[in-house]
Design a protein around this motif. Structure first.
Motif, PDB file in Angstrom:
ATOM      1  N   THR A  47       0.857  -1.165   0.000  1.00 13.45           N
ATOM      2  CA  THR A  47       0.000   0.000   0.000  1.00 13.45           C
ATOM      3  C   THR A  47       0.906   1.231   0.000  1.00 13.45           C
ATOM      4  O   THR A  47       1.790   1.331   0.846  1.00 13.45           O
ATOM      5  CB  THR A  47      -0.905   0.035   1.249  1.00 13.45           C
ATOM      6  N   PHE A  86       5.190  -7.078   8.802  1.00  9.49           N
ATOM      7  CA  PHE A  86       4.959  -5.767   8.211  1.00  9.49           C
ATOM      8  C   PHE A  86       6.284  -5.045   8.024  1.00  9.49           C
ATOM      9  O   PHE A  86       7.159  -5.114   8.880  1.00  9.49           O
ATOM     10  CB  PHE A  86       4.054  -4.916   9.105  1.00  9.49           C
ATOM     11  N   ALA A 134       7.675  -1.153   6.488  1.00 10.90           N
ATOM     12  CA  ALA A 134       7.298   0.153   5.937  1.00 10.90           C
ATOM     13  C   ALA A 134       8.545   0.993   5.720  1.00 10.90           C
ATOM     14  O   ALA A 134       9.552   0.822   6.415  1.00 10.90           O
ATOM     15  CB  ALA A 134       6.336   0.881   6.874  1.00 10.90           C
ATOM     16  N   VAL A 181       5.731   0.396  12.400  1.00  8.59           N
ATOM     17  CA  VAL A 181       4.518  -0.365  12.099  1.00  8.59           C
ATOM     18  C   VAL A 181       4.263  -1.367  13.207  1.00  8.59           C
ATOM     19  O   VAL A 181       5.179  -1.839  13.862  1.00  8.59           O
ATOM     20  CB  VAL A 181       4.610  -1.109  10.745  1.00  8.59           C
ATOM     21  N   VAL A 192      -3.269  -2.669  10.208  1.00  8.75           N
ATOM     22  CA  VAL A 192      -1.902  -2.366  10.614  1.00  8.75           C
ATOM     23  C   VAL A 192      -1.852  -0.900  11.020  1.00  8.75           C
ATOM     24  O   VAL A 192      -2.430  -0.038  10.350  1.00  8.75           O
ATOM     25  CB  VAL A 192      -0.915  -2.627   9.452  1.00  8.75           C
ATOM     26  N   VAL A 198       0.420   2.441  11.518  1.00  7.32           N
ATOM     27  CA  VAL A 198       1.662   3.036  11.013  1.00  7.32           C
ATOM     28  C   VAL A 198       1.818   4.406  11.637  1.00  7.32           C
ATOM     29  O   VAL A 198       0.874   5.194  11.681  1.00  7.32           O
ATOM     30  CB  VAL A 198       1.637   3.156   9.474  1.00  7.32           C
ATOM     31  N   THR A 233       4.466   7.820  11.599  1.00  4.02           N
ATOM     32  CA  THR A 233       5.599   8.483  10.957  1.00  4.02           C
ATOM     33  C   THR A 233       6.051   9.664  11.810  1.00  4.02           C
ATOM     34  O   THR A 233       5.237  10.334  12.446  1.00  4.02           O
ATOM     35  CB  THR A 233       5.242   8.979   9.542  1.00  4.02           C
ATOM     36  N   PHE A 248       4.360   7.019   2.945  1.00  4.65           N
ATOM     37  CA  PHE A 248       5.066   5.763   3.192  1.00  4.65           C
ATOM     38  C   PHE A 248       4.543   4.667   2.285  1.00  4.65           C
ATOM     39  O   PHE A 248       3.455   4.774   1.702  1.00  4.65           O
ATOM     40  CB  PHE A 248       4.938   5.335   4.659  1.00  4.65           C
ATOM     41  N   THR A 249       5.329   3.614   2.192  1.00  4.51           N
ATOM     42  CA  THR A 249       4.916   2.390   1.518  1.00  4.51           C
ATOM     43  C   THR A 249       4.912   1.279   2.549  1.00  4.51           C
ATOM     44  O   THR A 249       5.892   1.115   3.285  1.00  4.51           O
ATOM     45  CB  THR A 249       5.874   2.033   0.358  1.00  4.51           C
ATOM     46  N   LEU A 250       3.823   0.554   2.622  1.00  3.62           N
ATOM     47  CA  LEU A 250       3.666  -0.543   3.573  1.00  3.62           C
ATOM     48  C   LEU A 250       3.616  -1.855   2.795  1.00  3.62           C
ATOM     49  O   LEU A 250       2.864  -1.983   1.842  1.00  3.62           O
ATOM     50  CB  LEU A 250       2.370  -0.364   4.376  1.00  3.62           C
ATOM     51  N   THR A 292       2.951  -5.942   3.457  1.00  2.00           N
ATOM     52  CA  THR A 292       2.498  -6.940   4.432  1.00  2.00           C
ATOM     53  C   THR A 292       2.659  -8.323   3.836  1.00  2.00           C
ATOM     54  O   THR A 292       2.376  -8.548   2.656  1.00  2.00           O
ATOM     55  CB  THR A 292       1.029  -6.726   4.848  1.00  2.00           C
TER      56      THR A 292
END
Length: 168
Positions: free
Chosen positions: A79, A115, A117, A135, A145, A147, A149, A161-163, A165
């Motif tokens: 994501t 996870f 990120a 995360v 989840v 997150v 920052t 951000f990029t997550l 999983t």
């Protein structure tokens, strides 16, 4: 006779010492009588999650219900989230909870997953600003989840951000 007596005293001494050490080890290994309560949300601190809102709980339940018929095998999904909490691309529903606090809700249980990120920008240009991202599984929501920052100084900040999983 005295040699026999000394040997018996030495044997008894070692036996008592061995039992004392074993008994102490067993006592230390005993679980505490007071087990932690996992269903109670911890008090809000600098490193804790905000309480689950009624809207987040509704979204999470609806996502689980919508995908109940889909059997899952191990999956990797990503994501990409903009700093304002909107989803740029990928899987899941993003809810912005506060400054630098987001939750990503999926249509299946992810609490047993892993996870990862990283701070990122959704476009194909430029390097994202420096900072930190953390995360964790979302409290009381098995299909989400959490997150968080922060900027380089450690202060909560809205960062993209990029997550990723992975669920078994």
């Amino acid at each position: 006779m005295s040699t026999s007596f000394r040997r018996k005293v030495a044997a008894v001494t070692f036996a008592v010492l061995g039992l004392s050490l074993a008994g102490g080890g067993i006592a230390i290994a005993q679980p505490s009588a007071k087990a932690p309560q996992e269903t109670v949300q911890p008090a809000r601190g600098t490193n804790s999650q905000p309480p689950v809102s009624a809207e987040s709980a509704r979204i999470a339940k609806a996502a689980l219900k919508a995908s109940a018929a889909t059997p899952l095998v191990a999956t990797n999904v990503f994501t990409v989230v903009n700093s304002n909490g909107t989803k740029a691309r990928g899987t899941g529903t993003v809810v912005k909870l506060g400054v630098g606090e987001y939750e990503v809700i999926f249509g299946y249980t992810v609490s047993a997953g892993a996870f990862l990120a990283t701070l990122s920008l959704s476009g194909s240009c430029c390097i994202p600003p420096g900072g930190e991202v953390s995360v964790a599984p979302r409290l009381l929501t098995p299909n989400a989840v959490f997150v968080q920052t922060r900027n380089s100084a450690g202060t909560p900040a809205n960062l993209g951000f990029t997550l990723l999983t992975h669920t078994p």
